[in-house]
Design a protein around this motif. Structure first.
Motif, PDB file in Angstrom:
ATOM      1  N   SER A  91      -9.657  -1.942  -4.852  1.00 44.77           N
ATOM      2  CA  SER A  91      -8.670  -1.973  -3.764  1.00 44.77           C
ATOM      3  C   SER A  91      -7.272  -2.314  -4.289  1.00 44.77           C
ATOM      4  CB  SER A  91      -9.088  -2.971  -2.684  1.00 44.77           C
ATOM      5  OG  SER A  91      -9.115  -4.282  -3.224  1.00 44.77           O
ATOM      6  N   MET A  92      -7.203  -3.151  -5.338  1.00 46.64           N
ATOM      7  CA  MET A  92      -5.903  -3.458  -5.939  1.00 46.64           C
ATOM      8  C   MET A  92      -5.303  -2.227  -6.602  1.00 46.64           C
ATOM      9  SD  MET A  92      -6.286  -7.253  -7.582  1.00 46.64           S
ATOM     10  CE  MET A  92      -4.701  -7.205  -8.343  1.00 46.64           C
ATOM     11  N   VAL A  93      -6.137  -1.428  -7.232  1.00 40.99           N
ATOM     12  CA  VAL A  93      -5.664  -0.210  -7.884  1.00 40.99           C
ATOM     13  C   VAL A  93      -5.166   0.778  -6.835  1.00 40.99           C
ATOM     14  CG1 VAL A  93      -6.379   1.798  -9.237  1.00 40.99           C
ATOM     15  CG2 VAL A  93      -7.148  -0.484  -9.893  1.00 40.99           C
ATOM     16  N   VAL A  94      -5.881   0.967  -5.755  1.00 42.73           N
ATOM     17  CA  VAL A  94      -5.480   1.892  -4.703  1.00 42.73           C
ATOM     18  C   VAL A  94      -4.182   1.423  -4.058  1.00 42.73           C
ATOM     19  CG1 VAL A  94      -6.145   2.822  -2.438  1.00 42.73           C
ATOM     20  CG2 VAL A  94      -7.821   2.709  -4.281  1.00 42.73           C
ATOM     21  N   THR A  95      -4.077   0.114  -3.802  1.00 44.59           N
ATOM     22  CA  THR A  95      -2.863  -0.441  -3.201  1.00 44.59           C
ATOM     23  C   THR A  95      -1.663  -0.239  -4.135  1.00 44.59           C
ATOM     24  OG1 THR A  95      -4.222  -2.115  -2.121  1.00 44.59           O
ATOM     25  CG2 THR A  95      -1.858  -2.503  -2.173  1.00 44.59           C
ATOM     26  N   SER A  96      -1.847  -0.445  -5.419  1.00 43.73           N
ATOM     27  CA  SER A  96      -0.757  -0.265  -6.383  1.00 43.73           C
ATOM     28  C   SER A  96      -0.319   1.185  -6.452  1.00 43.73           C
ATOM     29  CB  SER A  96      -1.191  -0.727  -7.772  1.00 43.73           C
ATOM     30  OG  SER A  96      -1.506  -2.103  -7.756  1.00 43.73           O
ATOM     31  N   VAL A  97      -1.254   2.112  -6.408  1.00 43.96           N
ATOM     32  CA  VAL A  97      -0.908   3.532  -6.446  1.00 43.96           C
ATOM     33  C   VAL A  97      -0.145   3.934  -5.192  1.00 43.96           C
ATOM     34  CG1 VAL A  97      -1.904   5.861  -6.374  1.00 43.96           C
ATOM     35  CG2 VAL A  97      -2.760   4.190  -8.006  1.00 43.96           C
ATOM     36  N   ILE A  98      -0.570   3.458  -4.024  1.00 44.90           N
ATOM     37  CA  ILE A  98       0.119   3.775  -2.770  1.00 44.90           C
ATOM     38  C   ILE A  98       1.537   3.209  -2.784  1.00 44.90           C
ATOM     39  CG2 ILE A  98       0.127   3.333  -0.281  1.00 44.90           C
ATOM     40  CD1 ILE A  98      -2.919   3.544  -0.380  1.00 44.90           C
ATOM     41  N   GLU A  99       1.701   1.985  -3.277  1.00 49.66           N
ATOM     42  CA  GLU A  99       3.040   1.386  -3.366  1.00 49.66           C
ATOM     43  C   GLU A  99       3.924   2.160  -4.341  1.00 49.66           C
ATOM     44  OE1 GLU A  99       2.286  -2.627  -4.467  1.00 49.66           O
ATOM     45  OE2 GLU A  99       1.742  -3.236  -2.440  1.00 49.66           O
ATOM     46  N   ALA A 100       3.365   2.597  -5.459  1.00 48.87           N
ATOM     47  CA  ALA A 100       4.145   3.359  -6.437  1.00 48.87           C
ATOM     48  C   ALA A 100       4.587   4.696  -5.849  1.00 48.87           C
ATOM     49  CB  ALA A 100       3.327   3.582  -7.705  1.00 48.87           C
ATOM     50  N   ILE A 101       3.711   5.350  -5.082  1.00 45.78           N
ATOM     51  CA  ILE A 101       4.083   6.618  -4.450  1.00 45.78           C
ATOM     52  C   ILE A 101       5.137   6.384  -3.381  1.00 45.78           C
ATOM     53  CG2 ILE A 101       3.219   8.468  -2.958  1.00 45.78           C
ATOM     54  CD1 ILE A 101       0.605   8.345  -4.549  1.00 45.78           C
ATOM     55  N   ALA A 102       4.989   5.303  -2.617  1.00 45.26           N
ATOM     56  CA  ALA A 102       5.955   5.020  -1.553  1.00 45.26           C
ATOM     57  C   ALA A 102       7.347   4.731  -2.111  1.00 45.26           C
ATOM     58  CB  ALA A 102       5.466   3.845  -0.714  1.00 45.26           C
ATOM     59  N   ILE A 103       7.417   4.123  -3.261  1.00 47.10           N
ATOM     60  CA  ILE A 103       8.718   3.811  -3.861  1.00 47.10           C
ATOM     61  C   ILE A 103       9.212   4.982  -4.706  1.00 47.10           C
ATOM     62  CG2 ILE A 103       9.888   2.329  -5.539  1.00 47.10           C
ATOM     63  CD1 ILE A 103       8.065   0.056  -4.567  1.00 47.10           C
ATOM     64  N   GLY A 104       8.338   5.601  -5.485  1.00 49.30           N
ATOM     65  CA  GLY A 104       8.745   6.633  -6.428  1.00 49.30           C
ATOM     66  C   GLY A 104       9.043   7.983  -5.818  1.00 49.30           C
TER      67      GLY A 104
END
Length: 139
Positions: free
Chosen positions: A21-34
């Protein structure tokens, strides 16, 4: 000693376990910012390329006018620079002349007295002339 090192490294690796879940959350945050940053970068590249394609023929067409205007502006800047330098040199020369005149006037007051009138006679005039000659030769 080997056991202590092995236990220590085993303990560090167990603390570094990352949940899914931490990996999925980090990927979603990276997409939202990037993603918006990447989109703005693409738009900037598109706008720059379009402006370059439009302005290149215009620059080529108007280059003689632009070159002439550049020479005129450079000449004006050089003229103002030379005029400014000449003004500073002129002010310095005038201040030097005024300072020298004040020194000569002060020397004349010492020789003649407080009233440096043009009515000097005889010995006073001779003394003033000789004093003026010695001070001008000393410099």
């Amino acid at each position: 000693m080997a056991d202590r090192y092995h236990n220590h490294s085993h303990q560090d690796s167990s603390e570094r376990i990352i949940s899914r879940s931490m990996v999925v959350t980090s990927v979603i945050e990276a997409i939202a910012i990037g993603a918006p940053l990447l989109g703005m970068m693409g738009f900037g590249l598109l706008a720059s390329s379009t402006l370059l394609l439009v302005s290149s023929p215009l620059l080529l067409l108007f280059s003689p006018v632009i070159l002439g205007a550049t020479f005129v502006i450079l000449g004006a800047v050089a003229g103002f620079s030379v005029a400014s330098v000449m003004a500073v040199v002129g002010i310095a020369a005038v201040s030097w002349v005024v300072r020298e005149a004040r020194l000569k006037f002060r020397d004349m007051r010492k020789v003649v007295g407080n009233d440096p009138s043009p009515r000097m006679k005889g010995k006073e005039l001779d003394y003033f002339d000789s004093h003026l000659a010695t001070t001008s030769n000393a410099k």
